[in-house]
Design a protein around this motif. Structure first.
Motif, PDB file in Angstrom:
ATOM      1  N   TRP A   1      -4.229   1.687   6.719  1.00  0.00           N
ATOM      2  CA  TRP A   1      -4.580   2.957   6.092  1.00  0.00           C
ATOM      3  C   TRP A   1      -4.468   4.127   7.067  1.00  0.00           C
ATOM      4  O   TRP A   1      -4.057   5.220   6.682  1.00  0.00           O
ATOM      5  CB  TRP A   1      -5.982   2.879   5.493  1.00  0.00           C
TER       6      TRP A   1
ATOM      7  N   VAL B   1      -7.415   8.385  -0.343  1.00  0.00           N
ATOM      8  CA  VAL B   1      -7.745   6.955  -0.371  1.00  0.00           C
ATOM      9  C   VAL B   1      -9.187   6.751   0.086  1.00  0.00           C
ATOM     10  O   VAL B   1      -9.612   7.329   1.089  1.00  0.00           O
ATOM     11  CB  VAL B   1      -6.799   6.138   0.549  1.00  0.00           C
TER      12      VAL B   1
ATOM     13  N   LEU C   1      -8.057  10.309   4.162  1.00  0.00           N
ATOM     14  CA  LEU C   1      -8.859   9.111   3.905  1.00  0.00           C
ATOM     15  C   LEU C   1     -10.328   9.485   3.778  1.00  0.00           C
ATOM     16  O   LEU C   1     -10.820  10.353   4.480  1.00  0.00           O
ATOM     17  CB  LEU C   1      -8.713   8.103   5.051  1.00  0.00           C
TER      18      LEU C   1
ATOM     19  N   GLU D   1       0.823  -1.208   0.000  1.00  0.00           N
ATOM     20  CA  GLU D   1       0.000   0.000   0.000  1.00  0.00           C
ATOM     21  C   GLU D   1       0.861   1.263   0.000  1.00  0.00           C
ATOM     22  O   GLU D   1       0.572   2.230  -0.717  1.00  0.00           O
ATOM     23  CB  GLU D   1      -0.929  -0.007   1.208  1.00  0.00           C
TER      24      GLU D   1
ATOM     25  N   CYS E   1     -11.508   3.944   1.575  1.00  0.00           N
ATOM     26  CA  CYS E   1     -11.413   2.650   2.234  1.00  0.00           C
ATOM     27  C   CYS E   1     -12.617   2.458   3.144  1.00  0.00           C
ATOM     28  O   CYS E   1     -13.504   3.307   3.206  1.00  0.00           O
ATOM     29  CB  CYS E   1     -10.101   2.524   3.013  1.00  0.00           C
TER      30      CYS E   1
END
Length: 273
Positions: A232, A219, A243, A207, A221
């Motif tokens: 993450w 990202v 995120l 990742e 997720c």
């Protein structure tokens, strides 16, 4: 029933009273299976693809059922064929359909069932998270110019792309034909895909490398708990990476047992007469 295949061990030689049926993936499944084997259980693991088997240890008392349990009949068949002492549901928190099916069929057959509850993970200081409850909310976000990495599973890629306004999309998927087919069908470019083999490298290494190579700016997720969520959140801190996290369906109403509580509940198999 779909894709029923067995690997490792011989299902005809196991004592039904000593069998546990574990339905899981590559996150919680391998350590649970390892712990059960050490306690003396024979373990049947249901996984979606053959690629997932690579994440599990090799053991003569470990067997696999490969394929999706898409119908009640598939669950009923495995319950009748293997008569497990316990069924353990350690599926992904977002896999509500299979969890509901297991609960319904185990209840109908008076089969003991335990469900794993992943521990809630509070974001560490420095983690930048925008929470959403559904992929539809992506269309309301200002994502123009963003290079968005989709880490949500191949089945949800098409829907994410329909709603996302990001300039470029990338995805990390499992290295199996079905995941690749779904990713390409969703419209992702081949050079924007990374097929990842579970357990091939230290946790988070792939990742981190992908985020740097693709110059990812955000990202998407899921609040899945476990190691994936930890990865993450750690990368968010390390790389200053925002995120977008989809809330777990069970975030407000947690159910089930922790891994330690689940292992205490099943204990060790009954001794043979």
């Amino acid at each position: 029933m779909q894709g029923l295949e067995f690997h490792q061990g011989d299902s005809s030689t196991s004592d039904p009273a000593e069998t546990i049926w574990l339905v899981s993936g590559t996150g919680d499944g391998p350590p649970l299976a390892q712990a059960l084997l050490k306690r003396g259980w024979s373990v049947l693991v249901s996984v979606v693809s053959e690629a997932a088997i690579r994440a599990y240890p090799s053991h003569p008392n470990l067997r696999f059922q490969v394929g999706q349990l898409e119908r009640d009949e598939a669950v009923d068949h495995l319950l009748r064929s293997h008569r497990p002492q316990w069924v353990l549901d350690a599926t992904h928190p977002f896999a509500q359909v299979i969890s509901s099916r297991l609960q319904r069929r185990c209840r109908a057959q008076h089969q003991p069932l335990l469900q794993l509850q992943r521990e809630a993970q509070l974001p560490a200081l420095g983690t930048r998270i925008h929470w959403i409850g559904d992929l539809k909310e992506l269309q309301d976000m200002q994502l123009a110019g963003e290079r968005l990495l989709l880490a949500i599973g191949s089945r949800h890629l098409a829907r994410a792309l329909r709603h996302s306004t990001a300039s470029q999309h990338f995805a990390r998927i499992l290295d199996n034909p079905e995941s690749l087919r779904l990713a390409l069908a969703a419209g992702l470019e081949p050079e924007h895909l990374a097929c990842v083999r579970p357990g091939a490298l230290p946790e988070g290494a792939i990742e981190r490398a992908l985020c740097r190579r693709w110059q990812i700016s955000r990202v998407l997720c899921r609040q899945s708990g476990g190691i994936t969520q930890q990865i993450w959140q750690s990368l968010s801190q390390e790389l200053g990476l925002p995120l977008i996290q989809i809330r777990s369906p069970s975030a407000n109403e947690p159910t089930g047992l922790s891994r330690e509580a689940m292992l205490r509940q099943v204990g060790a198999p009954h001794p043979r007469p």
